[in-house]
Design an enzyme around this catalytic site. Sequence first.
Site, PDB file in Angstrom:
ATOM      1  N   TYR A  55       0.822  -1.201   0.000  1.00 38.65           N
ATOM      2  CA  TYR A  55       0.000   0.000   0.000  1.00 38.65           C
ATOM      3  C   TYR A  55       0.866   1.265   0.000  1.00 38.65           C
ATOM      4  O   TYR A  55       1.532   1.570   0.988  1.00 38.65           O
ATOM      5  CB  TYR A  55      -0.942   0.020   1.196  1.00 38.65           C
ATOM      6  CG  TYR A  55      -1.845  -1.176   1.321  1.00 38.65           C
ATOM      7  CD1 TYR A  55      -2.149  -1.981   0.214  1.00 38.65           C
ATOM      8  CD2 TYR A  55      -2.404  -1.522   2.543  1.00 38.65           C
ATOM      9  CE1 TYR A  55      -2.985  -3.077   0.337  1.00 38.65           C
ATOM     10  CE2 TYR A  55      -3.248  -2.623   2.669  1.00 38.65           C
ATOM     11  CZ  TYR A  55      -3.524  -3.397   1.566  1.00 38.65           C
ATOM     12  OH  TYR A  55      -4.346  -4.486   1.683  1.00 38.65           O
ATOM     13  N   HIS A 121       0.398 -11.882   1.168  1.00 36.34           N
ATOM     14  CA  HIS A 121      -0.597 -11.063   0.467  1.00 36.34           C
ATOM     15  C   HIS A 121      -1.143 -11.773  -0.771  1.00 36.34           C
ATOM     16  O   HIS A 121      -2.341 -11.706  -1.065  1.00 36.34           O
ATOM     17  CB  HIS A 121       0.053  -9.736   0.082  1.00 36.34           C
ATOM     18  CG  HIS A 121      -0.900  -8.614  -0.104  1.00 36.34           C
ATOM     19  ND1 HIS A 121      -0.515  -7.292  -0.049  1.00 36.34           N
ATOM     20  CD2 HIS A 121      -2.223  -8.581  -0.357  1.00 36.34           C
ATOM     21  CE1 HIS A 121      -1.564  -6.509  -0.245  1.00 36.34           C
ATOM     22  NE2 HIS A 121      -2.607  -7.270  -0.449  1.00 36.34           N
ATOM     23  N   SER A 200     -12.917  -5.261   1.450  1.00 37.11           N
ATOM     24  CA  SER A 200     -13.905  -4.661   0.542  1.00 37.11           C
ATOM     25  C   SER A 200     -15.327  -5.074   0.914  1.00 37.11           C
ATOM     26  O   SER A 200     -16.116  -5.482   0.047  1.00 37.11           O
ATOM     27  CB  SER A 200     -13.601  -5.016  -0.926  1.00 37.11           C
ATOM     28  OG  SER A 200     -12.366  -4.478  -1.316  1.00 37.11           O
ATOM     29  N   PRO A 201     -15.699  -4.964   2.188  1.00 36.48           N
ATOM     30  CA  PRO A 201     -17.017  -5.440   2.620  1.00 36.48           C
ATOM     31  C   PRO A 201     -18.176  -4.584   2.131  1.00 36.48           C
ATOM     32  O   PRO A 201     -19.322  -5.019   2.185  1.00 36.48           O
ATOM     33  CB  PRO A 201     -16.911  -5.385   4.149  1.00 36.48           C
ATOM     34  CG  PRO A 201     -15.931  -4.294   4.412  1.00 36.48           C
ATOM     35  CD  PRO A 201     -14.918  -4.411   3.314  1.00 36.48           C
ATOM     36  N   ARG A 204     -16.366  -2.090  -2.563  1.00 35.72           N
ATOM     37  CA  ARG A 204     -15.560  -0.987  -3.111  1.00 35.72           C
ATOM     38  C   ARG A 204     -16.387   0.292  -3.277  1.00 35.72           C
ATOM     39  O   ARG A 204     -16.245   1.028  -4.247  1.00 35.72           O
ATOM     40  CB  ARG A 204     -14.894  -1.419  -4.415  1.00 35.72           C
ATOM     41  CG  ARG A 204     -14.021  -2.667  -4.213  1.00 35.72           C
ATOM     42  CD  ARG A 204     -13.171  -3.007  -5.400  1.00 35.72           C
ATOM     43  NE  ARG A 204     -12.461  -4.274  -5.200  1.00 35.72           N
ATOM     44  CZ  ARG A 204     -11.275  -4.406  -4.607  1.00 35.72           C
ATOM     45  NH1 ARG A 204     -10.666  -3.347  -4.136  1.00 35.72           N
ATOM     46  NH2 ARG A 204     -10.705  -5.591  -4.473  1.00 35.72           N
ATOM     47  N   GLY A 205     -17.283   0.483  -2.319  1.00 35.08           N
ATOM     48  CA  GLY A 205     -18.107   1.689  -2.289  1.00 35.08           C
ATOM     49  C   GLY A 205     -19.475   1.541  -2.915  1.00 35.08           C
ATOM     50  O   GLY A 205     -20.366   2.362  -2.649  1.00 35.08           O
ATOM     51  N   ALA A 208     -22.363   1.394  -0.528  1.00 42.79           N
ATOM     52  CA  ALA A 208     -22.600   2.588   0.287  1.00 42.79           C
ATOM     53  C   ALA A 208     -23.732   3.423  -0.291  1.00 42.79           C
ATOM     54  O   ALA A 208     -24.249   4.327   0.367  1.00 42.79           O
ATOM     55  CB  ALA A 208     -21.325   3.434   0.378  1.00 42.79           C
ATOM     56  N   GLY A 209     -24.103   3.131  -1.544  1.00 38.04           N
ATOM     57  CA  GLY A 209     -25.276   3.754  -2.138  1.00 38.04           C
ATOM     58  C   GLY A 209     -25.059   5.108  -2.770  1.00 38.04           C
ATOM     59  O   GLY A 209     -26.009   5.723  -3.258  1.00 38.04           O
TER      60      GLY A 209
END
Length: 333
Positions: A55, A121, A200-201, A204-205, A208-209
């Site tokens: 990262y 990883h 990534s629960p 990846r956004g 989130a709506g």
Amino acid sequence: MQQRKLGPFQVGAIGLGCMNLSHAYGVPPSPEVGEAVLLRALELGVTHFDTAALYGFGANETLVGRVLGKHRSRYTLASKCGMTGVDGKRVIDGRPATIKRTCEEALQRLQTDVIDLYYLHRWDKVVPIEDSMGAMADLVREGKIRSIGLSEVSADTLRRAHAVHPVAALQTEYSLWTRNPEIAVLDACRELGVSFVAFSPVARGFLAGALTDPAQVAAFEAKDIRRAMPRFQSAHFAANLRLLDGYLGLAREAGCTPAQLALAWLLAKGTDILPIPGTTSLAHLEENLKAADVALAPDLVARLEALINARTVSGPRYPAATQVEIDTEEFAA
């Protein structure tokens, strides 16, 4: 926050994935923003922080070490080896010498004498998993890491690795729209007593709506990895958007935000599952952590799973070039 078992450790049910403070979703936030997110997470009771050598090509470990090093006794530290930045490029390298060198570098960046949970990883498929695990077992014996994890591997590879040295945790993508762990590896984790960490629960956004228009995807920054992900492209994204209205309706019914619904669903799938959402926003951080207080009725869970699953989501999760690098089971086309 409710506590869950992460290998030999007890941690908060929801951890913090630190990746996007330095990597992956376009230009990362300033170090000051990253520091604020990390410290606020600690203040709110997060005790599981997940980083990696990859990262920001070391920048994320450096940030975590600088900000949280002085609070080292208050949290469980997870990092990863086997995939790093070399001359500005991402390289998978699971050779024992590389693993040991990466660990030494990580200890310095993280400002610690020991890493609690150290993941491979990616499995470097030209190196037997037994050889990579042997090197990590050496690090345990040397007191440089406390436990070993694996990321994005199959049930078969998990069993081979576990035969060399006990695996404390397995990490892979898991959410309503990525159900691959349900094929085999989640059961294998439970059989072997391995904790399951879901990255990534919130898809990846997507869950989130806030992504409701293809124009938003077209406006992703050049370095945003979602640009290359099929589910965010063209016809696939349009098809996935058709799932969103029903999903948002279920969030309203549950009395929570869409992101909280995604996290609460994971928490409801088993006490051995630990989601690690990431964010660069203090408001989203607080929102995510409150998902631990959301209880979902079994009927609502069933309707969620009927709405969003491997059959209804359009597109593979990775582009072809990335897909060949991972070892996880895939649903039949």
